[in-house]
Scaffold this motif. Sequence first.
Motif, PDB file in Angstrom:
ATOM      1  N   ILE A  71       0.806  -1.330  -0.018  1.00 17.79           N
ATOM      2  CA  ILE A  71      -0.056   0.016  -0.001  1.00 17.79           C
ATOM      3  C   ILE A  71       0.769   1.079   0.030  1.00 17.79           C
ATOM      4  O   ILE A  71       2.067   1.113   0.977  1.00 17.79           O
ATOM      5  CB  ILE A  71      -0.934  -0.025   1.250  1.00 17.79           C
ATOM      6  N   GLY A  72       0.628   2.003  -0.787  1.00 19.33           N
ATOM      7  CA  GLY A  72       1.334   3.601  -0.948  1.00 19.33           C
ATOM      8  C   GLY A  72       0.788   4.269   0.427  1.00 19.33           C
ATOM      9  O   GLY A  72       1.047   3.948   1.587  1.00 19.33           O
ATOM     10  N   ALA A  73       0.229   5.399   0.072  1.00 17.87           N
ATOM     11  CA  ALA A  73      -0.027   6.326   1.109  1.00 17.87           C
ATOM     12  C   ALA A  73      -1.271   5.846   1.746  1.00 17.87           C
ATOM     13  O   ALA A  73      -2.302   5.389   1.126  1.00 17.87           O
ATOM     14  CB  ALA A  73      -0.293   7.857   0.718  1.00 17.87           C
ATOM     15  N   MET A  74      -1.502   6.291   3.076  1.00 19.79           N
ATOM     16  CA  MET A  74      -2.502   5.844   3.773  1.00 19.79           C
ATOM     17  C   MET A  74      -3.082   7.322   4.556  1.00 19.79           C
ATOM     18  O   MET A  74      -2.053   8.096   4.916  1.00 19.79           O
ATOM     19  CB  MET A  74      -2.850   4.841   4.958  1.00 19.79           C
ATOM     20  N   SER A  92      -0.302   6.944  12.555  1.00 21.18           N
ATOM     21  CA  SER A  92       0.636   5.925  12.295  1.00 21.18           C
ATOM     22  C   SER A  92       0.017   4.649  11.553  1.00 21.18           C
ATOM     23  O   SER A  92      -1.201   4.473  11.059  1.00 21.18           O
ATOM     24  CB  SER A  92       0.885   5.224  13.854  1.00 21.18           C
ATOM     25  N   ARG A  93       0.900   3.733  11.192  1.00 26.32           N
ATOM     26  CA  ARG A  93       0.505   2.608  10.265  1.00 26.32           C
ATOM     27  C   ARG A  93       1.335   1.479  10.496  1.00 26.32           C
ATOM     28  O   ARG A  93       2.545   1.444  11.085  1.00 26.32           O
ATOM     29  CB  ARG A  93       0.562   2.724   8.951  1.00 26.32           C
ATOM     30  N   LYS A 121      -0.060  -5.313   9.070  1.00 23.16           N
ATOM     31  CA  LYS A 121      -1.566  -5.595   9.340  1.00 23.16           C
ATOM     32  C   LYS A 121      -2.215  -4.700   8.415  1.00 23.16           C
ATOM     33  O   LYS A 121      -3.562  -4.759   8.372  1.00 23.16           O
ATOM     34  CB  LYS A 121      -1.731  -5.287  10.772  1.00 23.16           C
ATOM     35  N   ASN A 122      -1.649  -3.901   7.487  1.00 24.42           N
ATOM     36  CA  ASN A 122      -2.260  -3.278   6.406  1.00 24.42           C
ATOM     37  C   ASN A 122      -3.371  -2.240   7.378  1.00 24.42           C
ATOM     38  O   ASN A 122      -4.701  -2.390   7.078  1.00 24.42           O
ATOM     39  CB  ASN A 122      -3.054  -4.033   5.428  1.00 24.42           C
ATOM     40  N   THR A 123      -2.987  -1.724   8.229  1.00 21.12           N
ATOM     41  CA  THR A 123      -3.823  -0.869   9.146  1.00 21.12           C
ATOM     42  C   THR A 123      -3.279   0.579   9.140  1.00 21.12           C
ATOM     43  O   THR A 123      -1.790   0.687   9.480  1.00 21.12           O
ATOM     44  CB  THR A 123      -3.902  -1.518  10.379  1.00 21.12           C
ATOM     45  N   VAL A 124      -4.096   1.494   9.266  1.00 17.82           N
ATOM     46  CA  VAL A 124      -3.521   2.874   9.583  1.00 17.82           C
ATOM     47  C   VAL A 124      -4.545   3.163  10.912  1.00 17.82           C
ATOM     48  O   VAL A 124      -5.704   2.792  11.142  1.00 17.82           O
ATOM     49  CB  VAL A 124      -3.895   3.890   8.335  1.00 17.82           C
TER      50      VAL A 124
END
Length: 121
Positions: free
Chosen positions: A31-34, A70-71, A75-78
């Motif tokens: 994933i790029g930006a979140m 934060s990310r 976990k592909n979590t933001v």
Amino acid sequence: QVQLVESGGGLVQPGGSLRLSCVASGIIFSIGAMGWYRQAPGKERELVATIVSGGSTNYADSVKGRFTISRDNAKNTVYLQMNNLKPEDTAIYYCKTEAIRHLTGYTNAAWGQGTQVTVSS
């Protein structure tokens, strides 16, 4: 296919804190930006904070010093930690992810369904 699921919104008193989470589901390779955006009643959606894959962050002036993004790439979590909340922070908060490489291809951008944050005494 990528879906974003947000959680953590609610009602809080002024000066209180909330932590929002957004998980990108599916088989995701990168994933790029979140980021987090918000939309208050009668207003346009605005950027709150973003974080790129390397960890650099950007904040709206109105939340600097109070919010922390934060990310967790594994976990592909933001996350959005919101402290010292004010009534003017009341809005629907949306998660957005960009440049998502997943099992079925590439998605330029995806949005969550939104979570309500209400700051009131």
